[in-house]
Design a protein around this motif. Structure first.
Motif, PDB file in Angstrom:
ATOM      1  N   ALA A 149       0.830  -1.207   0.000  1.00  0.00           N
ATOM      2  CA  ALA A 149       0.000   0.000   0.000  1.00  0.00           C
ATOM      3  C   ALA A 149       0.864   1.256   0.000  1.00  0.00           C
ATOM      4  O   ALA A 149       0.562   2.233  -0.707  1.00  0.00           O
ATOM      5  CB  ALA A 149      -0.929  -0.001   1.208  1.00  0.00           C
ATOM      6  N   HIS A 150       1.935   1.251   0.783  1.00  0.00           N
ATOM      7  CA  HIS A 150       2.860   2.387   0.765  1.00  0.00           C
ATOM      8  C   HIS A 150       3.448   2.581  -0.630  1.00  0.00           C
ATOM      9  O   HIS A 150       3.523   3.702  -1.143  1.00  0.00           O
ATOM     10  CB  HIS A 150       4.010   2.170   1.750  1.00  0.00           C
ATOM     11  N   VAL A 151       3.881   1.482  -1.251  1.00  0.00           N
ATOM     12  CA  VAL A 151       4.456   1.584  -2.590  1.00  0.00           C
ATOM     13  C   VAL A 151       3.400   2.085  -3.572  1.00  0.00           C
ATOM     14  O   VAL A 151       3.687   2.937  -4.427  1.00  0.00           O
ATOM     15  CB  VAL A 151       5.018   0.224  -3.038  1.00  0.00           C
ATOM     16  N   GLY A 152       2.173   1.580  -3.432  1.00  0.00           N
ATOM     17  CA  GLY A 152       1.108   2.026  -4.321  1.00  0.00           C
ATOM     18  C   GLY A 152       0.855   3.514  -4.208  1.00  0.00           C
ATOM     19  O   GLY A 152       0.624   4.208  -5.220  1.00  0.00           O
ATOM     20  N   ARG A 153       0.907   4.050  -3.000  1.00  0.00           N
ATOM     21  CA  ARG A 153       0.723   5.492  -2.821  1.00  0.00           C
ATOM     22  C   ARG A 153       1.861   6.264  -3.472  1.00  0.00           C
ATOM     23  O   ARG A 153       1.646   7.343  -4.041  1.00  0.00           O
ATOM     24  CB  ARG A 153       0.622   5.818  -1.329  1.00  0.00           C
ATOM     25  N   ALA A 154       3.072   5.718  -3.408  1.00  0.00           N
ATOM     26  CA  ALA A 154       4.201   6.365  -4.074  1.00  0.00           C
ATOM     27  C   ALA A 154       4.031   6.331  -5.587  1.00  0.00           C
ATOM     28  O   ALA A 154       4.384   7.304  -6.278  1.00  0.00           O
ATOM     29  CB  ALA A 154       5.504   5.680  -3.671  1.00  0.00           C
ATOM     30  N   VAL A 155       3.494   5.237  -6.104  1.00  0.00           N
ATOM     31  CA  VAL A 155       3.229   5.143  -7.552  1.00  0.00           C
ATOM     32  C   VAL A 155       2.244   6.225  -7.976  1.00  0.00           C
ATOM     33  O   VAL A 155       2.426   6.892  -9.006  1.00  0.00           O
ATOM     34  CB  VAL A 155       2.698   3.739  -7.899  1.00  0.00           C
ATOM     35  N   VAL A 156       1.196   6.413  -7.173  1.00  0.00           N
ATOM     36  CA  VAL A 156       0.209   7.459  -7.481  1.00  0.00           C
ATOM     37  C   VAL A 156       0.854   8.838  -7.389  1.00  0.00           C
ATOM     38  O   VAL A 156       0.658   9.704  -8.257  1.00  0.00           O
ATOM     39  CB  VAL A 156      -1.000   7.351  -6.527  1.00  0.00           C
ATOM     40  N   ALA A 157       1.655   9.052  -6.345  1.00  0.00           N
ATOM     41  CA  ALA A 157       2.266  10.365  -6.138  1.00  0.00           C
ATOM     42  C   ALA A 157       3.193  10.747  -7.279  1.00  0.00           C
ATOM     43  O   ALA A 157       3.329  11.938  -7.608  1.00  0.00           O
ATOM     44  CB  ALA A 157       3.026  10.384  -4.814  1.00  0.00           C
ATOM     45  N   CYS A 158       3.840   9.766  -7.907  1.00  0.00           N
ATOM     46  CA  CYS A 158       4.762  10.088  -9.000  1.00  0.00           C
ATOM     47  C   CYS A 158       4.059  10.138 -10.350  1.00  0.00           C
ATOM     48  O   CYS A 158       4.704  10.387 -11.372  1.00  0.00           O
ATOM     49  CB  CYS A 158       5.921   9.098  -9.035  1.00  0.00           C
ATOM     50  N   GLY A 159       2.756   9.870 -10.368  1.00  0.00           N
ATOM     51  CA  GLY A 159       1.978   9.992 -11.593  1.00  0.00           C
ATOM     52  C   GLY A 159       1.930   8.762 -12.462  1.00  0.00           C
ATOM     53  O   GLY A 159       1.426   8.816 -13.596  1.00  0.00           O
ATOM     54  N   ALA A 160       2.404   7.620 -11.952  1.00  0.00           N
ATOM     55  CA  ALA A 160       2.392   6.401 -12.754  1.00  0.00           C
ATOM     56  C   ALA A 160       1.064   5.649 -12.683  1.00  0.00           C
ATOM     57  O   ALA A 160       0.871   4.667 -13.406  1.00  0.00           O
ATOM     58  CB  ALA A 160       3.531   5.483 -12.322  1.00  0.00           C
ATOM     59  N   ALA A 161       0.165   6.108 -11.822  1.00  0.00           N
ATOM     60  CA  ALA A 161      -1.184   5.544 -11.732  1.00  0.00           C
ATOM     61  C   ALA A 161      -2.112   6.629 -11.209  1.00  0.00           C
ATOM     62  O   ALA A 161      -1.680   7.530 -10.475  1.00  0.00           O
ATOM     63  CB  ALA A 161      -1.215   4.320 -10.824  1.00  0.00           C
ATOM     64  N   SER A 162      -3.385   6.540 -11.564  1.00  0.00           N
ATOM     65  CA  SER A 162      -4.340   7.571 -11.155  1.00  0.00           C
ATOM     66  C   SER A 162      -4.803   7.388  -9.722  1.00  0.00           C
ATOM     67  O   SER A 162      -5.165   8.357  -9.052  1.00  0.00           O
ATOM     68  CB  SER A 162      -5.554   7.569 -12.091  1.00  0.00           C
ATOM     69  N   ASP A 163      -4.814   6.154  -9.232  1.00  0.00           N
ATOM     70  CA  ASP A 163      -5.181   5.880  -7.847  1.00  0.00           C
ATOM     71  C   ASP A 163      -4.546   4.560  -7.444  1.00  0.00           C
ATOM     72  O   ASP A 163      -3.945   3.856  -8.265  1.00  0.00           O
ATOM     73  CB  ASP A 163      -6.699   5.860  -7.649  1.00  0.00           C
ATOM     74  N   ILE A 164      -4.683   4.235  -6.166  1.00  0.00           N
ATOM     75  CA  ILE A 164      -3.983   3.049  -5.661  1.00  0.00           C
ATOM     76  C   ILE A 164      -4.543   1.762  -6.263  1.00  0.00           C
ATOM     77  O   ILE A 164      -3.808   0.788  -6.470  1.00  0.00           O
ATOM     78  CB  ILE A 164      -4.006   3.019  -4.119  1.00  0.00           C
ATOM     79  N   ASN A 165      -5.823   1.759  -6.607  1.00  0.00           N
ATOM     80  CA  ASN A 165      -6.386   0.565  -7.242  1.00  0.00           C
ATOM     81  C   ASN A 165      -5.728   0.308  -8.591  1.00  0.00           C
ATOM     82  O   ASN A 165      -5.414  -0.835  -8.937  1.00  0.00           O
ATOM     83  CB  ASN A 165      -7.898   0.718  -7.401  1.00  0.00           C
ATOM     84  N   GLU A 166      -5.508   1.385  -9.361  1.00  0.00           N
ATOM     85  CA  GLU A 166      -4.815   1.217 -10.636  1.00  0.00           C
ATOM     86  C   GLU A 166      -3.368   0.781 -10.422  1.00  0.00           C
ATOM     87  O   GLU A 166      -2.836  -0.050 -11.176  1.00  0.00           O
ATOM     88  CB  GLU A 166      -4.848   2.517 -11.445  1.00  0.00           C
ATOM     89  N   ALA A 167      -2.726   1.321  -9.396  1.00  0.00           N
ATOM     90  CA  ALA A 167      -1.350   0.913  -9.106  1.00  0.00           C
ATOM     91  C   ALA A 167      -1.265  -0.583  -8.854  1.00  0.00           C
ATOM     92  O   ALA A 167      -0.330  -1.262  -9.325  1.00  0.00           O
ATOM     93  CB  ALA A 167      -0.825   1.693  -7.906  1.00  0.00           C
ATOM     94  N   PHE A 168      -2.221  -1.120  -8.115  1.00  0.00           N
ATOM     95  CA  PHE A 168      -2.225  -2.558  -7.862  1.00  0.00           C
ATOM     96  C   PHE A 168      -2.553  -3.329  -9.137  1.00  0.00           C
ATOM     97  O   PHE A 168      -1.916  -4.353  -9.423  1.00  0.00           O
ATOM     98  CB  PHE A 168      -3.206  -2.897  -6.735  1.00  0.00           C
TER      99      PHE A 168
END
Length: 295
Positions: A149-168
């Motif tokens: 979840a922490h990594v997913g939030r970082a993915v969202v913060a850097c713009g590689a996903a629109s939200d954490i669900n997309e990051a996963f």
């Protein structure tokens, strides 16, 4: 000695005191400090709770202190990671001696493996084209051990996903480019460590991927109970797990799996109307007299 458990999948709000036995804080991947989780529980009109952060007990002292100040009953807890080939098995430990040296050494190894895993995930994210750094993840974790979840939030913060669900969906779930498994930890190892510390272990959210056959097998290895009520458990699963608990003399638990406001998950603490008697039964089966009145 086995303690009989009462029937019923959940309590209605008008039928008696209610608790939430599955909550997360900033000690793992929640967004509120442990004391603020306690305040959210009180604000929801509940009578008690357990803090069940992932693979750590670091938030329990703060949560228990706040619970006492707020007049809430409190049960020490943790959500511990086990696995079998090809799948994770999440286990809710309750009522253990937090100071037990063997348990704490076991949790220390968990934290070391979480750091190893998160660093490898970052490397795989970068290889997949996501501009995430270890420093980005560290900003999300603070003092906690890193989770997906922490990594997913970082993915969202850097713009590689629109939200954490997309990051996963794109990167972090099993079978995706950046998925990394944890070190092998069969459920029995978790049962043994928690039992040695005086606690009990319940299978978390069995409705996701675990059925009756697996529950019966794990009971033979030391499983003490099942999470009857969880957002991932539809009514049919709740009914089946409740009946199985009655048949096998298992403890029942349940909760919101809440990670804090604005996380897009799990509504609010207490939505499940889990009865106080489940907390009391866990307390009687564990070393922690959890059903005592707050001081």
């Amino acid at each position: 000695m086995t303690v009989p458990v009462a029937g019923g999948a959940a309590a209605g709000r008008g039928t008696g005191p209610c608790v939430d036995l599955h909550l997360h804080s900033t000690a793992s991947d929640g967004t509120l400090a442990p004391a603020d989780v306690a305040r959210a529980v009180a604000d929801a009109g509940l009578d008690g709770f357990s803090l069940t952060d992932h693979d750590t007990t670091q938030g329990l002292a703060e949560a228990e202190k706040a619970a006492r100040e707020l007049g809430l009953r409190f049960l020490p807890g943790a959500e511990l990671s086990a696995n079998e080939p090809g799948r994770s098995v999440h286990l809710l430990a309750y009522g253990f001696d937090v100071a037990d040296s063997g348990l704490q050494a076991f949790l220390s190894r968990y934290r070391e493996d979480r750091v190893r895993r998160a660093r490898e995930i970052v490397e795989r994210l970068q290889a997949a084209g996501a501009a995430v750094t270890w420093e980005d993840v560290a900003l999300q974790t603070g003092a906690a051990a890193p989770t997906r979840a922490h990594v997913g939030r970082a993915v969202v913060a850097c713009g590689a996903a629109s939200d954490i669900n997309e990051a996963f969906r794109r990167y972090l779930s099993r079978g995706c480019p950046a998925f990394v498994g944890k070190e092998p930890t069969p459920p029995k190892i978790v049962f043994d460590h928690v039992h040695a510390a005086g606690g009990v272990v319940c299978l978390a959210h069995p409705g996701r991927m675990h059925g009756e056959d697996e529950v019966r097998r794990w009971v033979g290895e030391g499983l003490d109970g099942v999470e009857v009520v969880h957002p991932a458990n539809p009514p049919a699963v709740r009914s089946r797990m409740n009946a199985l608990a009655g048949e096998l003399g298992l403890l029942r638990c349940g909760g919101s799996d809440w990670h804090g406001p604005d996380t897009g998950r799990r509504g609010v603490p207490g939505w499940a109307h889990v009865p106080m008697r489940w907390l009391e039964e866990i307390g009687r089966r564990s070393c922690r007299e959890a059903d005592r009145q707050p001081a």
